[in-house]
Scaffold this active site. Structure first.
Site, PDB file in Angstrom:
ATOM      1  CB  SER A 141      -0.961  -0.052   1.320  1.00 36.85           C
ATOM      2  OG  SER A 141      -1.407   1.269   1.464  1.00 36.85           O
ATOM      3  CE1 TYR A 154      -4.211  -2.504   4.898  1.00 34.42           C
ATOM      4  CE2 TYR A 154      -3.397  -0.597   4.325  1.00 34.42           C
ATOM      5  CZ  TYR A 154      -4.039  -1.553   4.001  1.00 34.42           C
ATOM      6  OH  TYR A 154      -4.326  -2.125   2.617  1.00 34.42           O
TER       7      TYR A 154
HETATM    8  P1  NAI Z   1     -11.263  -6.546  -1.049  1.00 39.64           P
HETATM    9  O1  NAI Z   1     -11.855  -6.936   0.225  1.00 39.64           O
HETATM   10  O2  NAI Z   1     -12.280  -6.058  -2.052  1.00 39.64           O
HETATM   11  O3  NAI Z   1     -10.639  -7.809  -1.504  1.00 39.64           O
HETATM   12  C1  NAI Z   1      -9.828  -8.779  -0.937  1.00 39.64           C
HETATM   13  C2  NAI Z   1     -10.103  -9.997  -0.962  1.00 39.64           C
HETATM   14  O4  NAI Z   1      -9.407 -10.799  -0.086  1.00 39.64           O
HETATM   15  C3  NAI Z   1     -11.750 -10.341  -0.643  1.00 39.64           C
HETATM   16  O5  NAI Z   1     -12.290 -11.157  -1.639  1.00 39.64           O
HETATM   17  C4  NAI Z   1     -11.525 -11.230   0.589  1.00 39.64           C
HETATM   18  O6  NAI Z   1     -12.709 -12.194   0.716  1.00 39.64           O
HETATM   19  C5  NAI Z   1     -10.209 -11.976   0.423  1.00 39.64           C
HETATM   20  N1  NAI Z   1      -9.667 -12.410   1.648  1.00 39.64           N
HETATM   21  C6  NAI Z   1      -9.731 -11.738   2.825  1.00 39.64           C
HETATM   22  N2  NAI Z   1      -9.027 -12.646   3.843  1.00 39.64           N
HETATM   23  C7  NAI Z   1      -8.540 -13.689   3.158  1.00 39.64           C
HETATM   24  C8  NAI Z   1      -7.943 -14.810   3.537  1.00 39.64           C
HETATM   25  N3  NAI Z   1      -7.592 -15.106   4.975  1.00 39.64           N
HETATM   26  N4  NAI Z   1      -7.539 -15.694   2.711  1.00 39.64           N
HETATM   27  C9  NAI Z   1      -8.101 -15.415   1.476  1.00 39.64           C
HETATM   28  N5  NAI Z   1      -8.604 -14.420   0.943  1.00 39.64           N
HETATM   29  C10 NAI Z   1      -9.072 -13.594   1.807  1.00 39.64           C
HETATM   30  O7  NAI Z   1     -10.383  -5.589  -0.695  1.00 39.64           O
HETATM   31  P2  NAI Z   1      -9.042  -4.591  -1.514  1.00 39.64           P
HETATM   32  O8  NAI Z   1      -9.174  -3.364  -1.105  1.00 39.64           O
HETATM   33  O9  NAI Z   1      -9.119  -5.148  -3.108  1.00 39.64           O
HETATM   34  O10 NAI Z   1      -7.877  -5.369  -0.968  1.00 39.64           O
HETATM   35  C11 NAI Z   1      -6.875  -6.302  -1.740  1.00 39.64           C
HETATM   36  C12 NAI Z   1      -5.426  -5.772  -1.279  1.00 39.64           C
HETATM   37  O11 NAI Z   1      -5.016  -4.502  -1.438  1.00 39.64           O
HETATM   38  C13 NAI Z   1      -5.209  -5.938   0.436  1.00 39.64           C
HETATM   39  O12 NAI Z   1      -4.042  -6.437   0.638  1.00 39.64           O
HETATM   40  C14 NAI Z   1      -5.351  -4.560   0.871  1.00 39.64           C
HETATM   41  O13 NAI Z   1      -4.845  -4.316   2.029  1.00 39.64           O
HETATM   42  C15 NAI Z   1      -4.850  -3.903  -0.218  1.00 39.64           C
HETATM   43  N6  NAI Z   1      -4.748  -2.169  -0.611  1.00 39.64           N
HETATM   44  C16 NAI Z   1      -6.246  -1.966  -0.714  1.00 39.64           C
HETATM   45  C17 NAI Z   1      -6.503  -0.612  -0.854  1.00 39.64           C
HETATM   46  C18 NAI Z   1      -7.575   0.120  -1.189  1.00 39.64           C
HETATM   47  O14 NAI Z   1      -7.833   1.077  -1.004  1.00 39.64           O
HETATM   48  N7  NAI Z   1      -8.810  -1.027  -1.250  1.00 39.64           N
HETATM   49  C19 NAI Z   1      -5.186   0.596  -0.904  1.00 39.64           C
HETATM   50  C20 NAI Z   1      -3.974  -0.226  -0.824  1.00 39.64           C
HETATM   51  C21 NAI Z   1      -3.881  -1.496  -0.391  1.00 39.64           C
END
Ligand code: NAI
Length: 289
Positions: A141, A154
């Site tokens: 991030s 985080y």
């Molecule tokens: P999201 O919640 O839309 O997608 C994340 C996916 O990971 C979900 O489908 C969820 O079910 C899955 N997940 C959660 N825990 C899990 C586990 N223990 N095992 C397998 N799958 C699991 O969220 P997003 O935002 O797309 O997040 C993806 C990555 O991006 C994360 O690492 C987040 O920290 C990072 N991120 C997100 C930002 C944002 O603004 N959305 C900005 C910077 C980084």
């Protein structure tokens, strides 16, 4: 990288950023494995990707090491070899550091750092074994690079997975595996729902009140980048062998300030010891060590 026909394994690949990456890599001709803890996300993502035989949805909790190995086996059984690993699954808690419980720390570090470690230990040897080369992308991030108040848990986890790529890059480059840290700013996703997959034994949180206040503070999703935009950015970063895959120009000042502040803090008034410098370089830049 010659991507068509090769295979990517994307954790958290059924929603948000992971799904955006899956779309981009599928569009580049790859097979994609979307490994995710949520059945509803897997079903919706499979329909959205509409990639037929080139998409393999797998249920996986990245904190479960045995299940991770089984998922990698299943992916190899279907596609033969794994070439790209995207350690992307992630969860978040936000709020004052002093409110954090051990469970808040353990849950976020367990998924964001522990899940990434599990991905590396499980998949890296498989990539090295087939010898066709590969790429690892850890989703970190911007908050790993630019301090953001209230994100201690985080952001330090994201710094860890960034550092992991920085260390692994020189070690693995010569063996054909490229490592990248993907550090986006805010992206439209479902991460606000992350609490739904929080395990019962880690349920005790210090952030219940802070979460309620934040939820009523407004929705700024329209200002964020889309999953398609960041997915394409990751594809470009892979094609260009970029170590840092960064997005949002709004963070440029912050990134620069950190670089300047750390550079300015080095003890330049002390004489440099050339022997030490040479020894250090020899010991730690030599990938064989
Ligand atoms: P999201 O919640 O839309 O997608 C994340 C996916 O990971 C979900 O489908 C969820 O079910 C899955 N997940 C959660 N825990 C899990 C586990 N223990 N095992 C397998 N799958 C699991 O969220 P997003 O935002 O797309 O997040 C993806 C990555 O991006 C994360 O690492 C987040 O920290 C990072 N991120 C997100 C930002 C944002 O603004 N959305 C900005 C910077 C980084």
């Amino acid at each position: 990288q010659n991507l068509p026909g090769k295979t990517a394994f994307i954790t958290g690949g059924a929603s948000g950023i992971g799904l955006g990456i899956a779309k981009a890599l599928l569009g580049a001709g790859m097979n994609v494995v979307i490994a995710d803890i949520r059945d509803d996300h897997l079903a919706a993502a499979e329909a959205e990707l509409a990639g037929g035989d080139r998409v393999l949805p797998l249920k996986l909790d990245v904190t479960d090491r045995a299940a991770f190995a089984a998922a990698a086996d299943a992916a190899e059984a279907r596609f033969g070899k794994l070439h790209i690993l995207c350690n992307n699954a992630g969860v978040a808690v936000v709020g004052p550091t002093e409110l954090a419980t051990f469970a808040d720390w353990d849950w976020v570090m367990g998924v964001n750092v522990g899940g990434t470690i599990n991905g590396i230990v499980t998949v890296l040897p498989r990539i090295l074994a087939h010898g066709e080369g590969g790429h690892i992308v850890n989703t970190a991030s911007m908050s790993a690079l630019v301090p953001v108040g209230g994100t201690t848990i985080y952001s330090c986890g994201k710094a860890a997975v960034t550092s992991m790529m920085e260390c692994m890059r020189p070690e693995l480059e010569a063996r054909g595996v490229i490592c990248s840290a993907f550090c986006p700013g805010a992206v439209q996703s479902n991460i606000a729902e992350a609490g739904k997959t929080r395990p019962a034994d880690l349920a005790e949180t210090g952030y219940a009140e802070a979460d309620k206040r934040r939820a009523s503070g407004g929705n700024f999703m329209h200002l964020y980048q889309t999953k398609e935009e960041v997915g394409e950015r990751v594809l470009q970063g892979i094609l260009n062998d970029e170590l840092y895959i960064l997005t949002h120009s709004e963070f440029l000042d912050g990134v620069r300030e950190r670089g300047e502040a750390t550079s300015a803090a080095v003890q330049t008034h002390l004489p440099e010891n050339p022997d030490y410098k040479q020894t250090f370089a020899m010991l730690f830049r030599n990938p064989a060590i």
